[in-house]
Design a protein around this motif. Structure first.
Motif, PDB file in Angstrom:
ATOM      1  N   GLU A 169       0.750  -1.256  -0.039  1.00  0.00           N
ATOM      2  CA  GLU A 169      -0.111   0.028   0.049  1.00  0.00           C
ATOM      3  C   GLU A 169       0.982   1.222  -0.089  1.00  0.00           C
ATOM      4  O   GLU A 169       0.588   2.323  -0.752  1.00  0.00           O
ATOM      5  CB  GLU A 169      -0.949  -0.009   1.124  1.00  0.00           C
ATOM      6  CG  GLU A 169      -1.997  -0.964   1.112  1.00  0.00           C
ATOM      7  CD  GLU A 169      -3.197  -0.457   2.045  1.00  0.00           C
ATOM      8  OE1 GLU A 169      -3.190   0.507   2.580  1.00  0.00           O
ATOM      9  OE2 GLU A 169      -4.267  -1.506   2.464  1.00  0.00           O
TER      10      GLU A 169
ATOM     11  N   ARG B 141      -7.557   9.355  10.244  1.00  0.00           N
ATOM     12  CA  ARG B 141      -7.467   9.913   8.824  1.00  0.00           C
ATOM     13  C   ARG B 141      -6.654   8.763   7.970  1.00  0.00           C
ATOM     14  O   ARG B 141      -6.469   9.196   6.701  1.00  0.00           O
ATOM     15  CB  ARG B 141      -6.558  11.241   8.972  1.00  0.00           C
ATOM     16  CG  ARG B 141      -7.205  12.127   9.571  1.00  0.00           C
ATOM     17  CD  ARG B 141      -6.321  13.409  10.268  1.00  0.00           C
ATOM     18  NE  ARG B 141      -5.496  13.927   9.118  1.00  0.00           N
ATOM     19  CZ  ARG B 141      -6.060  14.957   8.518  1.00  0.00           C
ATOM     20  NH1 ARG B 141      -7.325  15.711   8.540  1.00  0.00           N
ATOM     21  NH2 ARG B 141      -5.340  15.457   7.399  1.00  0.00           N
ATOM     22  N   GLY B 142      -6.320   7.813   8.225  1.00  0.00           N
ATOM     23  CA  GLY B 142      -5.608   6.763   7.410  1.00  0.00           C
ATOM     24  C   GLY B 142      -4.234   7.161   7.024  1.00  0.00           C
ATOM     25  O   GLY B 142      -3.956   7.260   5.594  1.00  0.00           O
TER      26      GLY B 142
ATOM     27  N   PRO C  44      -0.749   8.158   3.111  1.00  0.00           N
ATOM     28  CA  PRO C  44      -2.072   7.446   3.136  1.00  0.00           C
ATOM     29  C   PRO C  44      -1.978   5.939   3.378  1.00  0.00           C
ATOM     30  O   PRO C  44      -1.222   5.477   2.349  1.00  0.00           O
ATOM     31  CB  PRO C  44      -2.633   7.969   1.825  1.00  0.00           C
ATOM     32  CG  PRO C  44      -1.971   9.252   1.666  1.00  0.00           C
ATOM     33  CD  PRO C  44      -0.536   8.947   1.895  1.00  0.00           C
TER      34      PRO C  44
ATOM     35  N   SER D  33      -4.782   2.510   3.623  1.00  0.00           N
ATOM     36  CA  SER D  33      -6.411   2.262   3.943  1.00  0.00           C
ATOM     37  C   SER D  33      -6.777   2.494   5.411  1.00  0.00           C
ATOM     38  O   SER D  33      -6.034   1.928   6.432  1.00  0.00           O
ATOM     39  CB  SER D  33      -6.974   1.187   3.230  1.00  0.00           C
ATOM     40  OG  SER D  33      -6.240  -0.037   3.910  1.00  0.00           O
ATOM     41  N   LEU D  34      -8.065   2.615   5.786  1.00  0.00           N
ATOM     42  CA  LEU D  34      -8.405   2.928   6.996  1.00  0.00           C
ATOM     43  C   LEU D  34      -8.348   1.178   7.570  1.00  0.00           C
ATOM     44  O   LEU D  34      -8.174   1.091   8.873  1.00  0.00           O
ATOM     45  CB  LEU D  34      -9.907   3.289   6.999  1.00  0.00           C
ATOM     46  CG  LEU D  34      -9.965   4.865   6.775  1.00  0.00           C
ATOM     47  CD1 LEU D  34     -11.504   5.378   6.909  1.00  0.00           C
ATOM     48  CD2 LEU D  34      -9.186   5.673   7.676  1.00  0.00           C
TER      49      LEU D  34
ATOM     50  N   ALA E  70      -3.581  10.378  -1.653  1.00  0.00           N
ATOM     51  CA  ALA E  70      -4.695   9.573  -1.050  1.00  0.00           C
ATOM     52  C   ALA E  70      -5.646   8.868  -2.156  1.00  0.00           C
ATOM     53  O   ALA E  70      -6.407   7.820  -2.090  1.00  0.00           O
ATOM     54  CB  ALA E  70      -5.437  10.367  -0.155  1.00  0.00           C
TER      55      ALA E  70
ATOM     56  N   ALA F  29      -6.757   5.051  -3.157  1.00  0.00           N
ATOM     57  CA  ALA F  29      -7.970   4.613  -2.968  1.00  0.00           C
ATOM     58  C   ALA F  29      -8.484   3.943  -4.156  1.00  0.00           C
ATOM     59  O   ALA F  29      -9.065   2.896  -4.423  1.00  0.00           O
ATOM     60  CB  ALA F  29      -8.899   5.907  -2.949  1.00  0.00           C
TER      61      ALA F  29
ATOM     62  N   GLN G 120     -10.694   1.105  -1.949  1.00  0.00           N
ATOM     63  CA  GLN G 120     -11.112   1.306  -0.593  1.00  0.00           C
ATOM     64  C   GLN G 120     -11.428   2.924  -0.457  1.00  0.00           C
ATOM     65  O   GLN G 120     -10.231   3.517  -1.000  1.00  0.00           O
ATOM     66  CB  GLN G 120     -10.488   0.845   0.615  1.00  0.00           C
ATOM     67  CG  GLN G 120     -10.423  -0.656   0.801  1.00  0.00           C
ATOM     68  CD  GLN G 120      -9.866  -1.361   1.872  1.00  0.00           C
ATOM     69  OE1 GLN G 120     -10.050  -0.809   2.910  1.00  0.00           O
ATOM     70  NE2 GLN G 120      -9.240  -2.116   1.641  1.00  0.00           N
TER      71      GLN G 120
ATOM     72  N   HIS H 166     -10.814   6.562   0.855  1.00  0.00           N
ATOM     73  CA  HIS H 166      -9.851   7.199   2.050  1.00  0.00           C
ATOM     74  C   HIS H 166     -10.609   8.649   2.358  1.00  0.00           C
ATOM     75  O   HIS H 166     -10.939   9.403   1.407  1.00  0.00           O
ATOM     76  CB  HIS H 166      -8.736   7.303   1.310  1.00  0.00           C
ATOM     77  CG  HIS H 166      -7.679   7.729   2.354  1.00  0.00           C
ATOM     78  ND1 HIS H 166      -7.284   8.709   2.672  1.00  0.00           N
ATOM     79  CD2 HIS H 166      -6.702   6.768   2.983  1.00  0.00           C
ATOM     80  CE1 HIS H 166      -6.366   8.799   3.747  1.00  0.00           C
ATOM     81  NE2 HIS H 166      -6.025   7.366   3.861  1.00  0.00           N
TER      82      HIS H 166
END
Length: 334
Positions: free
Chosen positions: A177, A197-198, A213, A215-216, A319, A323, A328, A330
């Motif tokens: 990631e 805020r990831g 960034p 992913s959460l 970010a 995403a 996913q 963000h």
């Protein structure tokens, strides 16, 4: 004819300073140039942890070969001879280049060593023997972006083999990631993790620091992993072994060895964690362009065309690329 009054005044001044006429006539003491072995501890003390890790073994080899000789007695031919010896005796690795990298590192280590001697005034700037030897041209890297199927197979082996599949899966997902380096993952602390805020704060080579960034879902899993394995205070490491100790680089070596046993093509090509960085950044560049890929990689150097000064991307753009890659949403994606 000497003026008696001026002569008496001069003598009085010398007496006040504690200097005699003989002291003025004496030659200044010559600087004693240390031997290579004597000087090495000073070089190690002045070097940062990265330089000691990269050049330490080569500096030790220099001390072994030239230890009793003074810095001014080392010739360019000595450096070149040691380079050839190091290259000939380099360990044979799957991704080796017949010792070429070892020879290149020896020259770099010798240059760093003698640059310190120049700064300390032991040798003249144009007398460094290491700088009189040409540094081998670096060959293009054999690393490439992994195909989707290859990446899937690697992650599958990590998740289904070994004695700590949770840790291995998190390691590979973090690198995939973020495209971070080993050092960035190993230095990751609880205070560097923003689960709302990831974001993760990466501290990598060159003392660079940046918020990247993620992913959460990954942010949450990293926080839970650290908590379950004893991470409590802000300075505790995020990635941890089952016994609660912080992750070390040895885990990476064991992981890729195990993957290579299950997937022979991984072992044959010498695939490592850095290939994940190539894979992610290649995907980002192909879909979002050079500017966002450069920001995603954390590159801050100004080398290259002047246009790179204006090709910049902010955190929101990075970010958004993440995403799209992960599928996913963000919170920072524009």
């Amino acid at each position: 004819m000497t003026d008696p009054e001026k002569l008496a005044a001069a003598r009085a001044a010398l007496e006040e300073l504690g200097v005699t006429v003989a002291d003025l006539a004496a030659e200044p003491a010559a600087t004693v140039v240390p031997t290579v072995a004597e000087y090495l501890p000073r070089v190690l003390g002045a070097a940062g942890p990265g330089a000691r890790r990269t050049y330490g073994s080569y500096w030790a080899r220099m001390a072994e070969a030239w230890g009793t000789r003074r810095l001014t007695e080392i010739l360019a031919s000595d450096v070149e001879a040691l380079q050839r010896e190091v290259r000939a005796n380099a360990l044979v690795r799957r991704n080796g280049r017949d010792g070429r990298h070892a020879g290149e590192h020896l020259i770099a280590a010798a240059r760093a060593f003698f640059l310190r001697a120049i700064a300390d005034g032991y040798i003249d700037r144009d007398k460094s023997p290491a700088h009189l030897v040409a540094k081998p041209r670096r060959l293009p890297s054999c690393r490439r972006a992994l195909k989707a199927l290859e990446l899937e197979q690697i992650h599958l082996v990590a998740r289904t083999t070994g004695n700590d599949v949770v840790l291995d899966a998190l390691m590979l997902r973090l690198h995939t990631e973020t495209a971070c380096r080993r050092g960035g993952a190993l230095k990751l602390r609880l205070m560097d993790l923003d689960t709302h805020r990831g974001l993760v704060r990466l501290r990598e080579k060159g003392e660079t620091v940046r918020w990247q960034p993620i992913s959460l879902d990954l942010a949450t899993r990293l926080a839970e992993h650290a908590q379950v394995r004893g991470g409590a205070i802000p300075t505790d490491s995020v990635l941890r072994y089952r016994n609660g100790s912080a992750l070390t680089s040895r885990r990476y070596d064991n992981l890729w060895h195990r993957i290579g046993v299950q997937l022979p093509w991984v072992a044959a090509q010498g695939i490592s964690t850095h290939w994940l960085r190539h894979t992610t950044l290649t995907w980002i560049e192909r879909h979002f362009g050079y500017g966002i890929a450069r920001a995603y990689a954390g590159h801050t150097d100004s080398q290259g065309a002047a246009t790179t000064t204006y090709i910049k991307a902010d955190l929101q753009a990075v970010a958004g690329a993440l995403a799209a890659m992960t599928g996913q949403p963000h919170p920072l994606a524009g």
